[in-house]
Design a protein around this motif. Structure first.
Motif, mmCIF file in Angstrom:
data_model
loop_
_atom_site.group_PDB
_atom_site.id
_atom_site.type_symbol
_atom_site.label_atom_id
_atom_site.label_comp_id
_atom_site.label_asym_id
_atom_site.label_seq_id
_atom_site.Cartn_x
_atom_site.Cartn_y
_atom_site.Cartn_z
ATOM 1 N N ALA A 107 32.348 58.746 31.807
ATOM 2 C CA ALA A 107 32.828 57.525 31.160
ATOM 3 C C ALA A 107 31.720 56.854 30.359
ATOM 4 O O ALA A 107 31.944 56.393 29.231
ATOM 5 C CB ALA A 107 33.368 56.546 32.210
ATOM 6 N N VAL A 108 30.535 56.795 30.942
ATOM 7 C CA VAL A 108 29.403 56.190 30.237
ATOM 8 C C VAL A 108 29.033 57.021 29.015
ATOM 9 O O VAL A 108 28.736 56.475 27.948
ATOM 10 C CB VAL A 108 28.187 56.038 31.179
ATOM 11 C CG1 VAL A 108 26.948 55.640 30.393
ATOM 12 C CG2 VAL A 108 28.484 54.988 32.243
ATOM 13 N N LEU A 109 29.074 58.338 29.153
ATOM 14 C CA LEU A 109 28.795 59.204 28.010
ATOM 15 C C LEU A 109 29.797 58.950 26.892
ATOM 16 O O LEU A 109 29.420 58.790 25.721
ATOM 17 C CB LEU A 109 28.849 60.673 28.440
ATOM 18 C CG LEU A 109 28.687 61.702 27.326
ATOM 19 C CD1 LEU A 109 27.325 61.542 26.665
ATOM 20 C CD2 LEU A 109 28.881 63.116 27.869
ATOM 21 N N ALA A 110 31.089 58.912 27.250
ATOM 22 C CA ALA A 110 32.122 58.651 26.254
ATOM 23 C C ALA A 110 31.985 57.254 25.668
ATOM 24 O O ALA A 110 32.081 57.052 24.451
ATOM 25 C CB ALA A 110 33.510 58.811 26.894
ATOM 26 N N LEU A 154 30.829 50.169 34.298
ATOM 27 C CA LEU A 154 30.957 50.344 35.744
ATOM 28 C C LEU A 154 32.342 50.007 36.284
ATOM 29 O O LEU A 154 32.751 50.522 37.320
ATOM 30 C CB LEU A 154 29.909 49.491 36.471
ATOM 31 C CG LEU A 154 28.441 49.861 36.229
ATOM 32 C CD1 LEU A 154 27.520 48.879 36.951
ATOM 33 C CD2 LEU A 154 28.143 51.290 36.651
ATOM 34 N N ILE A 155 33.080 49.145 35.589
ATOM 35 C CA ILE A 155 34.350 48.641 36.123
ATOM 36 C C ILE A 155 35.572 49.193 35.403
ATOM 37 O O ILE A 155 36.700 48.757 35.668
ATOM 38 C CB ILE A 155 34.380 47.091 36.066
ATOM 39 C CG1 ILE A 155 34.347 46.595 34.611
ATOM 40 C CG2 ILE A 155 33.222 46.496 36.860
ATOM 41 C CD1 ILE A 155 34.489 45.086 34.460
ATOM 42 N N PHE A 156 35.382 50.177 34.529
ATOM 43 C CA PHE A 156 36.442 50.578 33.597
ATOM 44 C C PHE A 156 37.666 51.193 34.270
ATOM 45 O O PHE A 156 38.751 51.236 33.667
ATOM 46 C CB PHE A 156 35.878 51.582 32.586
ATOM 47 C CG PHE A 156 35.798 52.996 33.110
ATOM 48 C CD1 PHE A 156 36.784 53.920 32.806
ATOM 49 C CD2 PHE A 156 34.747 53.392 33.916
ATOM 50 C CE1 PHE A 156 36.725 55.209 33.283
ATOM 51 C CE2 PHE A 156 34.671 54.670 34.406
ATOM 52 C CZ PHE A 156 35.668 55.592 34.093
ATOM 53 N N VAL A 215 39.907 46.785 32.762
ATOM 54 C CA VAL A 215 39.096 45.577 32.923
ATOM 55 C C VAL A 215 37.732 45.749 32.245
ATOM 56 O O VAL A 215 37.045 44.768 31.964
ATOM 57 C CB VAL A 215 38.897 45.213 34.413
ATOM 58 C CG1 VAL A 215 40.208 44.802 35.046
ATOM 59 C CG2 VAL A 215 38.252 46.368 35.181
ATOM 60 N N GLY A 216 37.363 47.009 31.967
ATOM 61 C CA GLY A 216 36.117 47.252 31.254
ATOM 62 C C GLY A 216 36.124 46.706 29.843
ATOM 63 O O GLY A 216 35.066 46.541 29.225
ATOM 64 N N ILE A 217 37.315 46.399 29.335
ATOM 65 C CA ILE A 217 37.428 45.871 27.978
ATOM 66 C C ILE A 217 37.068 44.387 27.918
ATOM 67 O O ILE A 217 36.756 43.860 26.847
ATOM 68 C CB ILE A 217 38.868 46.094 27.443
ATOM 69 C CG1 ILE A 217 38.886 46.193 25.920
ATOM 70 C CG2 ILE A 217 39.802 44.978 27.878
ATOM 71 C CD1 ILE A 217 40.249 46.567 25.369
ATOM 72 N N LEU A 218 37.098 43.719 29.082
ATOM 73 C CA LEU A 218 36.894 42.274 29.109
ATOM 74 C C LEU A 218 35.506 41.845 28.622
ATOM 75 O O LEU A 218 35.391 40.887 27.863
ATOM 76 C CB LEU A 218 37.155 41.736 30.527
ATOM 77 C CG LEU A 218 38.590 41.895 31.037
ATOM 78 C CD1 LEU A 218 38.709 41.398 32.481
ATOM 79 C CD2 LEU A 218 39.571 41.133 30.143
ATOM 80 N N PRO A 219 34.410 42.528 29.032
ATOM 81 C CA PRO A 219 33.103 42.093 28.539
ATOM 82 C C PRO A 219 32.812 42.528 27.100
ATOM 83 O O PRO A 219 31.887 42.003 26.482
ATOM 84 C CB PRO A 219 32.112 42.772 29.503
ATOM 85 C CG PRO A 219 32.931 43.307 30.627
ATOM 86 C CD PRO A 219 34.270 43.563 30.062
ATOM 87 N N LYS A 240 35.036 58.107 44.321
ATOM 88 C CA LYS A 240 36.295 57.817 43.636
ATOM 89 C C LYS A 240 36.129 56.680 42.635
ATOM 90 O O LYS A 240 36.677 56.711 41.527
ATOM 91 C CB LYS A 240 37.364 57.439 44.664
ATOM 92 C CG LYS A 240 38.727 57.163 44.039
ATOM 93 C CD LYS A 240 39.773 56.846 45.107
ATOM 94 C CE LYS A 240 41.134 56.590 44.457
ATOM 95 N NZ LYS A 240 42.169 56.281 45.476
ATOM 96 N N VAL A 241 35.348 55.668 43.028
ATOM 97 C CA VAL A 241 35.153 54.505 42.155
ATOM 98 C C VAL A 241 34.146 54.802 41.052
ATOM 99 O O VAL A 241 34.364 54.476 39.889
ATOM 100 C CB VAL A 241 34.694 53.280 42.980
ATOM 101 C CG1 VAL A 241 34.383 52.111 42.056
ATOM 102 C CG2 VAL A 241 35.775 52.891 43.989
ATOM 103 N N PHE A 242 33.031 55.425 41.431
ATOM 104 C CA PHE A 242 31.947 55.621 40.461
ATOM 105 C C PHE A 242 31.768 57.070 40.011
ATOM 106 O O PHE A 242 30.936 57.337 39.145
ATOM 107 C CB PHE A 242 30.612 55.148 41.061
ATOM 108 C CG PHE A 242 30.569 53.667 41.312
ATOM 109 C CD1 PHE A 242 30.435 52.763 40.268
ATOM 110 C CD2 PHE A 242 30.661 53.171 42.607
ATOM 111 C CE1 PHE A 242 30.384 51.405 40.505
ATOM 112 C CE2 PHE A 242 30.620 51.811 42.851
ATOM 113 C CZ PHE A 242 30.484 50.926 41.792
#
Length: 233
Positions: A123-126, A32-34, A52-56, A115-117
Motif C-alpha cells: 500500500a505504501v509503495l502504491a 497506515l490507516i488506509f 479513512v486514509g483519504i482524510l489526511p 491483517k491490519v498492517f
C-alpha cells in the motif's frame, strides 16, 4: 524585494518546518490507516465510500499549495521529497514490527497485526508512487497558473491544480492497489468516483483556509501579491 531581518527569517523557517512536520505526519498516517473504509452521505446528495486514509490527504495538498504560494516551488518540492523518505522509513519500522513475534499475553497477536498492517508495504509503495506523481503535478500546475495569472486569482490555481492532481493520485493508487490484489477490481469504479468527488469537495472547502493562510503570511512578512519568501537552505 526588501531584505528580511534575522528575526523574520527565523520565524519563516520555524513556520516552514512546522508545516513540514504536519505534512509528513498526515502523509505517514494516511498510509497506515488506509484499510478501514467508511461511507458519508452529506444531505443525501451522494454516498461517498472511501478509505479513512483519504482524510489526511487534503491537508497535505493544502499545505503544499500554501508553501508553493509563500515559499516557492523549490521549497514545496523539498517538502514532498522529505515526505517520501518519511514514508519509506515508516515502512521499514512496520516491517520490523511485523517480523518480531508477539508473546502469548500480547493484546495484539501476530495474525491480527499482520491483517491490519500486512498490506502496508504494498500500500505504501502504491501510495508513494501515486502520491509522488500527484504532488509534483500539483506543484507544477500551481506555478504554471501562478505565472500565467501573474500572481492573481489564488482560488483558480489552488483548485485547478488540486482537482487534477487529486484525480491523478486517486486513479494511480487504485490501479496499483487493484493490480497488487489488495483491492478487488469490481469496486474500482465506485472507489474512483467516490475518491475523486470527495477530494474535489474538500479541496473546494479548503480554499478559504488557503486564503486565510496567505493573508496572514503577507501581512506578517509584508509580501505583495505573488511575492515569495526566499529561504537560502
Amino acid at each position: 524585494m526588501p531584505k528580511r531581518s534575522l528575526k523574520d527569517l527565523q520565524l519563516a523557517y520555524r513556520i516552514y518546518f512546522t508545516l513540514g512536520a504536519l505534512f509528513i505526519c498526515a502523509l505517514v498516517v494516511s498510509n497506515l490507516i488506509f484499510q478501514k473504509f467508511f461511507s458519508w452521505n452529506p444531505f443525501g446528495w451522494f454516498n461517498f465510500e472511501v478509505s479513512v486514509g483519504i482524510l489526511p490527504y487534503p491537508i497535505t495538498f493544502l499545505i503544499t499549495d500554501l508553501v508553493s504560494e509563500i515559499y516557492g516551488r523549490k521549497k514545496a518540492n523539498q517538502m514532498v521529497t522529505t515526505g517520501i523518505f518519511a514514508s519509506i522509513f515508516s515502512l521499514l519500522i512496520v516491517y520490523v514490527a511485523d517480523a518480531v513475534p508477539a508473546i502469548a499475553t500480547s493484546p495484539v497477536n501476530d495474525a491480527l497485526f499482520t491483517k491490519v498492517f500486512g498490506a502496508t508495504a504494498l500500500a505504501v509503495l502504491a501510495s508513494m508512487t501515486a502520491y509522488l506523481l500527484a504532488q509534483y503535478v500539483d506543484i507544477y500546475i500551481y506555478h504554471f497558473w501562478k505565472k500565467l495569472t501573474k500572481g492573481k486569482h489564488l482560488w483558480l490555481r489552488n483548485n485547478f491544480s488540486t482537482f487534477i492532481s487529486q484525480f491523478v493520485d486517486t486513479l494511480s493508487v487504485l490501479l496499483l492497489l487493484c493490480s497488487f490484489g489488495i483491492l478487488p477490481w469490481d469496486i474500482f469504479g465506485k472507489l474512483l468516483l467516490s475518491g475523486v468527488l470527495f477530494k474535489v469537495v474538500i479541496a473546494a472547502l479548503d480554499t478559504p483556509l488557503l486564503y486565510l493562510g496567505v493573508y496572514l503570511f503577507r501581512k506578517k512578512f509584508n509580501l505583495s501579491e505573488g511575492e515569495e519568501l526566499q529561504l537560502d537552505v
